[in-house]
Design a protein around this motif. Structure first.
Motif, PDB file in Angstrom:
ATOM      1  N   PRO A  55       1.408   6.755  11.626  1.00  0.00           N
ATOM      2  CA  PRO A  55       0.483   6.636  12.749  1.00  0.00           C
ATOM      3  C   PRO A  55      -0.732   5.797  12.365  1.00  0.00           C
ATOM      4  N   GLY A  56      -1.093   4.854  13.217  1.00  0.00           N
ATOM      5  CA  GLY A  56      -2.251   4.001  12.977  1.00  0.00           C
ATOM      6  C   GLY A  56      -1.988   2.797  12.097  1.00  0.00           C
ATOM      7  N   VAL A  57      -0.771   2.639  11.583  1.00  0.00           N
ATOM      8  CA  VAL A  57      -0.441   1.533  10.689  1.00  0.00           C
ATOM      9  C   VAL A  57       0.252   0.413  11.461  1.00  0.00           C
ATOM     10  N   THR A  58      -0.254  -0.815  11.305  1.00  0.00           N
ATOM     11  CA  THR A  58       0.378  -2.002  11.879  1.00  0.00           C
ATOM     12  C   THR A  58       0.645  -2.993  10.755  1.00  0.00           C
ATOM     13  N   ILE A  59       1.841  -3.530  10.723  1.00  0.00           N
ATOM     14  CA  ILE A  59       2.210  -4.520   9.717  1.00  0.00           C
ATOM     15  C   ILE A  59       2.331  -5.880  10.392  1.00  0.00           C
ATOM     16  N   PRO A  60       1.545  -6.869   9.981  1.00  0.00           N
ATOM     17  CA  PRO A  60       1.569  -8.175  10.661  1.00  0.00           C
ATOM     18  C   PRO A  60       2.840  -8.967  10.374  1.00  0.00           C
ATOM     19  N   LYS A  61       3.138  -9.892  11.256  1.00  0.00           N
ATOM     20  CA  LYS A  61       4.280 -10.783  11.073  1.00  0.00           C
ATOM     21  C   LYS A  61       4.120 -11.573   9.774  1.00  0.00           C
ATOM     22  N   GLY A  62       5.209 -11.681   9.021  1.00  0.00           N
ATOM     23  CA  GLY A  62       5.192 -12.437   7.776  1.00  0.00           C
ATOM     24  C   GLY A  62       4.786 -11.640   6.560  1.00  0.00           C
ATOM     25  N   ALA A  63       4.295 -10.413   6.746  1.00  0.00           N
ATOM     26  CA  ALA A  63       3.857  -9.600   5.610  1.00  0.00           C
ATOM     27  C   ALA A  63       5.056  -9.129   4.793  1.00  0.00           C
ATOM     28  N   ILE A 113      14.185  -8.219  -4.804  1.00  0.00           N
ATOM     29  CA  ILE A 113      14.660  -8.257  -3.415  1.00  0.00           C
ATOM     30  C   ILE A 113      13.544  -7.677  -2.564  1.00  0.00           C
ATOM     31  N   LEU A 114      12.998  -8.501  -1.680  1.00  0.00           N
ATOM     32  CA  LEU A 114      11.835  -8.112  -0.885  1.00  0.00           C
ATOM     33  C   LEU A 114      12.167  -8.128   0.606  1.00  0.00           C
ATOM     34  N   PHE A 115      11.492  -7.256   1.353  1.00  0.00           N
ATOM     35  CA  PHE A 115      11.615  -7.242   2.808  1.00  0.00           C
ATOM     36  C   PHE A 115      10.359  -7.851   3.424  1.00  0.00           C
ATOM     37  N   GLN A 116      10.564  -8.751   4.384  1.00  0.00           N
ATOM     38  CA  GLN A 116       9.457  -9.430   5.057  1.00  0.00           C
ATOM     39  C   GLN A 116       9.518  -9.161   6.556  1.00  0.00           C
ATOM     40  N   ALA A 117       8.349  -8.920   7.157  1.00  0.00           N
ATOM     41  CA  ALA A 117       8.279  -8.631   8.591  1.00  0.00           C
ATOM     42  C   ALA A 117       8.583  -9.882   9.412  1.00  0.00           C
ATOM     43  N   LEU A 118       9.532  -9.770  10.334  1.00  0.00           N
ATOM     44  CA  LEU A 118       9.893 -10.883  11.215  1.00  0.00           C
ATOM     45  C   LEU A 118       8.945 -11.001  12.393  1.00  0.00           C
ATOM     46  N   ARG A 119       8.250  -9.933  12.689  1.00  0.00           N
ATOM     47  CA  ARG A 119       7.264  -9.897  13.778  1.00  0.00           C
ATOM     48  C   ARG A 119       6.276  -8.786  13.455  1.00  0.00           C
ATOM     49  N   GLU A 120       5.276  -8.623  14.287  1.00  0.00           N
ATOM     50  CA  GLU A 120       4.353  -7.507  14.085  1.00  0.00           C
ATOM     51  C   GLU A 120       5.088  -6.190  14.295  1.00  0.00           C
ATOM     52  N   PRO A 180       0.839  -1.205   0.000  1.00  0.00           N
ATOM     53  CA  PRO A 180       0.000   0.000   0.000  1.00  0.00           C
ATOM     54  C   PRO A 180       0.873   1.254   0.000  1.00  0.00           C
ATOM     55  N   SER A 181       0.428   2.267  -0.695  1.00  0.00           N
ATOM     56  CA  SER A 181       1.263   3.452  -0.897  1.00  0.00           C
ATOM     57  C   SER A 181       1.315   4.392   0.297  1.00  0.00           C
ATOM     58  N   ASP A 182       0.420   4.214   1.258  1.00  0.00           N
ATOM     59  CA  ASP A 182       0.304   5.218   2.316  1.00  0.00           C
ATOM     60  C   ASP A 182       0.527   4.608   3.707  1.00  0.00           C
ATOM     61  N   ARG A 183       1.613   3.883   3.890  1.00  0.00           N
ATOM     62  CA  ARG A 183       1.845   3.318   5.220  1.00  0.00           C
ATOM     63  C   ARG A 183       3.259   3.544   5.753  1.00  0.00           C
ATOM     64  N   ILE A 184       4.138   4.193   4.960  1.00  0.00           N
ATOM     65  CA  ILE A 184       5.518   4.396   5.382  1.00  0.00           C
ATOM     66  C   ILE A 184       5.863   5.880   5.374  1.00  0.00           C
ATOM     67  N   ASP A 185       6.523   6.337   6.451  1.00  0.00           N
ATOM     68  CA  ASP A 185       7.092   7.676   6.549  1.00  0.00           C
ATOM     69  C   ASP A 185       8.608   7.586   6.498  1.00  0.00           C
ATOM     70  N   GLY A 237       4.514  -2.237  14.894  1.00  0.00           N
ATOM     71  CA  GLY A 237       3.463  -1.339  15.347  1.00  0.00           C
ATOM     72  C   GLY A 237       3.531   0.046  14.717  1.00  0.00           C
ATOM     73  N   PRO A 238       2.529   0.883  15.017  1.00  0.00           N
ATOM     74  CA  PRO A 238       2.478   2.241  14.479  1.00  0.00           C
ATOM     75  C   PRO A 238       3.687   3.070  14.902  1.00  0.00           C
ATOM     76  N   GLU A 239       4.189   3.867  13.996  1.00  0.00           N
ATOM     77  CA  GLU A 239       5.315   4.783  14.221  1.00  0.00           C
ATOM     78  C   GLU A 239       6.567   4.070  14.728  1.00  0.00           C
TER      79      GLU A 239
END
Length: 254
Positions: A131-139, A202-209, A111-116, A211-213
């Motif tokens: 703010p308000g954005v959470t990325i789940p583990k494995g995403a 080359i992709l980045f994957q979340a190792l854990r959840e 999504p285009s609007d989740r990273i600062d 949280g916002p900011e």
């Protein structure tokens, strides 16, 4: 000449926005470093007294010379059928997989609007969830973009990822937000070499959840800091340090 796109950043408190001077240039897809891919013809094709091998005409010999890639997509295209698409799970020799898979994968996962981008701070600029954005583990968090360079070109860049046997992706002067991901000895994402739509990525994957900011980080590794000649400044330790596995005799504070 087209106007170069600039990155927008906030200060560390996210109150004051500003633009980061160029370079770096903001990219939406990787691009070729064209001058570095010019391939000279082999001596036996032109200006040589060496005979053409039996069974091959001069015309076919010239056709056999490797040509410089004209597009980033051509350079990144998978060769052979052993690569499996992360999106549709088809192998790279199957006609059902292609550019549409790559575009759909990006729409679904990035999504285009989740990273600062915030900074400058102790580690320069960094990438944070909004703010308000959470990325789940494995995403899947993002794709590393930059200039596509030959593997032998300028190996001193500290913004360089290698795709073995293909090219280097160098985001020193051009890239996307992932070029601002800082190193941490307790990271929350990890880079992977994957295949999407018959294309090396080359992709980045979340190792854990995440949280916002929260700042997005990955571990650059001990060899990176040894070669770069400076220390990791993350808060995993009270002072600047070399990551685990690095030779403690090298490195100096950035």
């Amino acid at each position: 000449m087209a106007k170069q796109a600039l990155f927008k950043a906030y200060d560390l408190t996210r109150k004051k926005p500003h633009k980061i001077p160029s370079p770096p240039t903001k990219l939406t897809e990787s691009r070729l470093s064209e001058n570095e891919w010019k391939v000279s013809k082999r001596p036996e094709v032109r200006g040589s007294k060496k005979p053409v091998k039996k069974g091959r005409t001069k015309k076919s010999a010239a056709a056999a010379v490797e040509k410089a890639p004209k597009r980033a997509a051509d350079l990144l295209r998978c060769k052979g059928g052993e690569f499996q698409c992360l999106h549709c799970e088809a192998f790279s020799d199957e006609a059902s997989c292609g550019t549409a898979c790559y575009k759909q994968f990006r729409r679904e996962h990035f999504p285009s609007d989740r990273i600062d981008i915030r900074g400058p701070g102790l580690l320069g600029y960094g990438a944070f969830t909004k703010p308000g954005v959470t990325i789940p583990k494995g995403a899947w968090v993002g794709e590393y973009l930059g200039e596509l360079r030959p593997l032998t070109a300028d190996t001193t860049s500290t913004y360089r990822f290698e795709i073995p046997g293909v090219c280097a992706v160098d985001a020193r002067s051009s890239g996307n937000w992932t070029r601002f991901i800082n190193s941490h000895c307790r990271p929350n994402v990890k880079p992977w070499g994957e295949t999407v739509g018959k294309r090396h990525v080359i992709l980045f994957q979340a190792l854990r959840e995440i949280g916002p900011e929260e700042e997005i980080t990955f571990n650059y590794g001990g060899r990176y800091f040894e070669n770069a000649g400076f220390l990791c400044g993350c808060d995993a330790q009270k002072k600047a340090h070399l990551p685990a596995g690095a030779k403690q005799t090298k490195g100096k504070k950035k």
